[in-house]
Write a protein that holds these residues in place. Structure first.
Motif, short mmCIF file in Angstrom:
data_model
loop_
_atom_site.label_atom_id
_atom_site.label_comp_id
_atom_site.label_asym_id
_atom_site.label_seq_id
_atom_site.Cartn_x
_atom_site.Cartn_y
_atom_site.Cartn_z
N GLY A 216 5.04 6.99 -4.13
CA GLY A 216 4.93 5.67 -4.75
C GLY A 216 5.40 4.56 -3.83
N ALA A 217 6.54 4.79 -3.19
CA ALA A 217 7.06 3.80 -2.25
C ALA A 217 6.12 3.63 -1.06
CB ALA A 217 8.45 4.21 -1.78
N ALA A 222 2.43 0.38 1.99
CA ALA A 222 1.19 0.26 2.77
C ALA A 222 0.30 -0.83 2.18
CB ALA A 222 0.46 1.60 2.79
N GLY A 223 0.24 -0.91 0.85
CA GLY A 223 -0.56 -1.94 0.20
C GLY A 223 -0.04 -3.34 0.48
N GLY A 376 12.01 -4.63 3.91
CA GLY A 376 12.77 -3.47 3.45
C GLY A 376 11.93 -2.51 2.65
N LEU A 377 11.04 -3.05 1.79
CA LEU A 377 10.17 -2.20 0.97
C LEU A 377 9.19 -1.41 1.84
CD1 LEU A 377 9.41 -4.53 -2.07
CD2 LEU A 377 10.54 -2.30 -2.16
N VAL A 378 8.55 -2.08 2.80
CA VAL A 378 7.57 -1.39 3.63
C VAL A 378 8.26 -0.40 4.57
CG1 VAL A 378 5.77 -1.69 5.36
CG2 VAL A 378 5.96 -3.30 3.47
N LEU A 383 10.11 5.39 5.77
CA LEU A 383 11.21 6.36 5.68
C LEU A 383 10.88 7.42 4.65
CD1 LEU A 383 14.32 3.99 5.72
CD2 LEU A 383 13.23 5.15 7.65
N ALA A 384 10.25 7.00 3.54
CA ALA A 384 9.87 7.95 2.49
C ALA A 384 8.83 8.94 3.01
CB ALA A 384 9.31 7.19 1.28
N ALA A 385 7.87 8.44 3.80
CA ALA A 385 6.85 9.32 4.36
C ALA A 385 7.48 10.35 5.29
CB ALA A 385 5.81 8.48 5.12
N PHE A 386 8.41 9.90 6.10
CA PHE A 386 9.13 10.81 7.00
C PHE A 386 9.88 11.87 6.21
CE2 PHE A 386 13.42 11.55 8.81
CZ PHE A 386 13.07 12.26 9.94
#
Length: 604
Positions: A216-217, A222-223, A376-378, A383-386
């Motif tokens: 979700g993050a 990305a959007g 920070g959000l992007v 970081l979430a993908a990693f």
């Protein structure tokens, strides 16, 4: 390279996300500690959409959008067919393999070898596959992911300004250049330690739940960046005029399909037919040809064959439609905002580093276009993908160690002992990933050999599900002859693409030799496999095989074609507008995907 300092709200957002990921893993610790099935397959009770989204989260590595940015700069949007070609493998998983994996009931794909084949050779292949995928490939992947993360974090995390004493202490302990600078190493090691904690505690359920948050993050981030880059480039009109201005009116940046006669495929030195064959071979060489590995782990964690198939379809939609479009928008907008050859003067000089590495356009645009909080959000999304990639590989690698290696040596190990070994395996893989990442530059050629290995074993991996005569000797023959051919070709000047195709062809000869001269699988083993898995193809005593094969083939065409149509419609809507033709293609794609993804009565 230019740096982009994080503001207070950026750090708050990142901190909240990291705390949430840790809390989720610790929350489900009790549910994961019952036995190895609860730890590695979440008790086979995952909702199908959880499983599908978790697979999508895992395949979204932190460096994926950077890689796509580089591909589009070099080859245009159609260059992505080097990985979009994997649609064929994933469509086959959705319509055929997903349900059969679920029926098999195995915990790892290596365990399937004991179910499908008989004799000591089958057990030897099982141990070999567990060691290869569970240890070697897993360690290489984790090491590569850690090293790639350096490129992402370096412009944003300024540990030297925040805690110079800590950076000095880390620099005194770590070898020079280890995971980048001491500050970059501190960022990556901190993230890795956090992932190891919640992966060790929560097992697969904890990994999947954090994957949902991470995906979700990642999609939101990305959007947001795509929207910002789109606006900065002047929207659709600005992008189209900018591409024409910088690359000429006849540019092919937005072509969906590559020009096989004179486009970038011609630079590979392959004809049109050989290029098509290469795409097929590299698809199953880079992925388990039957959807094995962590893909199969998620499928078998669902409640049954129908849910496994649904999970695979959800993954395909997210992987190729929802996720690809924002990356593509950023990559194309980067060609306008940071024109090739004029990067140094773009964005007030912030794009200077992009001249040497077009992949860096992605983090540079993040820093240049996003406001405090938005950055920070992007950044959290990357970081979430990693973290979603790392946590999967830690849990998945440990499953081989416990199920296919430890239990072969200690078959009477208690459930508590198995879970304890699983958790220590996660910790061990964490340390191994750090060690491999430190040597990744010197073992880069290993990826070439892993691709050639995939080409050698891909066809027998497929055929074991389709033809009863394929045996453990068949797989061994394909492996030996295929890799022997690859070793011989390594002494020539042939390109990697041609060597991959020739290795696959040689493996077929080895498979044939092993099938003809090697021992057959015992009939009792075949009968048990047939009854449990219900495969389609040529099997003793099976009736209606041709009809069932035609049904599977039709569903494959519908699913693969439907996804491609949805991708084309999404790209067309973004860059040419939502015209009647685009809408018609999108509706046709959705209808085909729905019809093909429903499955047959045998997969209920």
């Amino acid at each position: 390279m230019a740096t982009f300092p994080l503001h207070r709200w950026d750090l708050v957002i990142i901190g909240v996300y990291l705390a949430l990921a840790l809390a989720v893993g610790l929350k489900v610790q009790g549910q994961a500690g019952t036995d190895r099935v609860s730890y590695f397959l979440a008790g086979r009770g995952l909702p199908w959409w959880w499983a599908g989204l978790s697979i999508a989260a895992t395949t979204f590595a932190a460096d994926t959008p950077l890689a796509i940015t580089g591909i589009v700069a070099e080859r245009g949007a159609s260059g992505n067919w080097l990985w979009w070609s994997w649609i064929g493998v994933h469509a086959a998983v959705a319509v055929y393999f997903a349900g059969r994996w679920s029926r098999s009931g195995v915990l790892t794909d290596a365990e399937l070898l004991s179910l499908r084949y008989s004799g000591r050779l089958a057990e030897g292949l099982r141990v070999f596959r567990a060691g290869l995928y569970g240890v070697v490939i897993n360690a290489l992947t984790l090491g590569w992911v850690l090293r790639a993360m350096v490129k992402i974090v370096s412009p944003f995390f300024d540990w030297q300004a925040w805690t110079p004493g800590l950076v000095g202490a880390v620099g005194a302990v770590l070898p020079a250049g280890f995971l980048g600078s001491p500050g970059e190493a501190l960022t990556i090691l901190s993230l890795l330690a956090l992932v190891a904690i919640y992966s060790t505690a929560g097992g697969l359920r904890g990994v999947v739940l954090t994957d949902l948050i991470q995906l979700g993050a990642a999609l939101f981030g990305a959007g947001w960046l795509a929207w910002s880059a789109w606006g900065a480039a002047g929207g659709r009109t600005g992008i189209l005029s900018g591409l024409a201005e910088h690359y000429g009116p006849d540019h092919h940046v937005l072509d969906f399909f590559p020009d096989l006669s004179g486009g970038w495929p011609s630079t590979l030195g392959l004809g049109a037919a050989m290029f098509g064959l290469y795409l097929v071979v590299q698809a199953y060489a880079n992925l388990p040809a039957d959807g094995g590995g962590y893909f199969m782990q998620r499928l078998n964690a669902t409640r049954g064959p129908r849910d496994a198939r649904r999970a695979a379809v959800v993954f395909m939609v997210v992987q190729y439609v929802l996720r690809t479009l924002p990356w593509l928008v950023v990559a194309v907008a980067a060609l306008v905002l940071l024109p090739v050859g004029h990067e140094a003067s773009a964005l007030g000089g912030a794009g200077a580093a992009v001249a040497d590495d077009r992949e860096l356009a992605y983090p540079v645009l993040m820093g240049a276009l996003l406001p405090a909080g938005g950055l920070g959000l992007v950044l959290t999304s990357l970081l979430a993908a990693f973290m979603s990639t790392v946590d999967t590989h830690l849990n998945w690698g440990a499953s081989y160690v416990v199920n296919d290696l430890y239990l072969r040596r200690y078959p009477d190990a208690s459930d508590a002992e198995q879970v304890r070994v699983a958790r220590w395996s996660v910790v061990a893989f964490t340390g191994l990933a750090v060690l491999v990442s430190a040597q990744i530059d010197s073992i880069a050629d290993a990826w070439t050999w892993l691709g050639l290995l995939g080409a050698a074993i891909g066809i027998p991996t497929l055929l074991r599900w389709l033809w009863w005569r394929v045996s453990a000797a068949s797989e061994l023959g394909a492996l030996v002859v295929g890799l022997g051919c690859a070793a011989a070709l390594a002494l020539t000047d042939l390109g990697y693409e041609l060597r991959l195709v020739l290795t696959a062809a040689a493996s077929v000869l080895g498979l044939a030799a092993g099938t003809v001269f090697g021992p057959e699988t015992e009939r009792a083993t075949l009968d048990a496999f047939l009854a449990q898995v219900a495969p389609v193809g040529v099997w003793p005593g099976q009736t209606g095989a041709a009809r069932r094969a035609m049904q599977v083939g039709l569903r494959f065409i519908l699913v693969a074609g439907g996804v491609v149509a949805l991708m084309a419609a999404a790209q067309g809507a973004a860059f040419t507008g939502l015209g009647a033709e685009v809408v018609a293609v999108g509706l046709a794609g959705a209808a085909a995907l729905y019809a093909g993804g429903r499955g047959g009565a045998d997969e209920a």
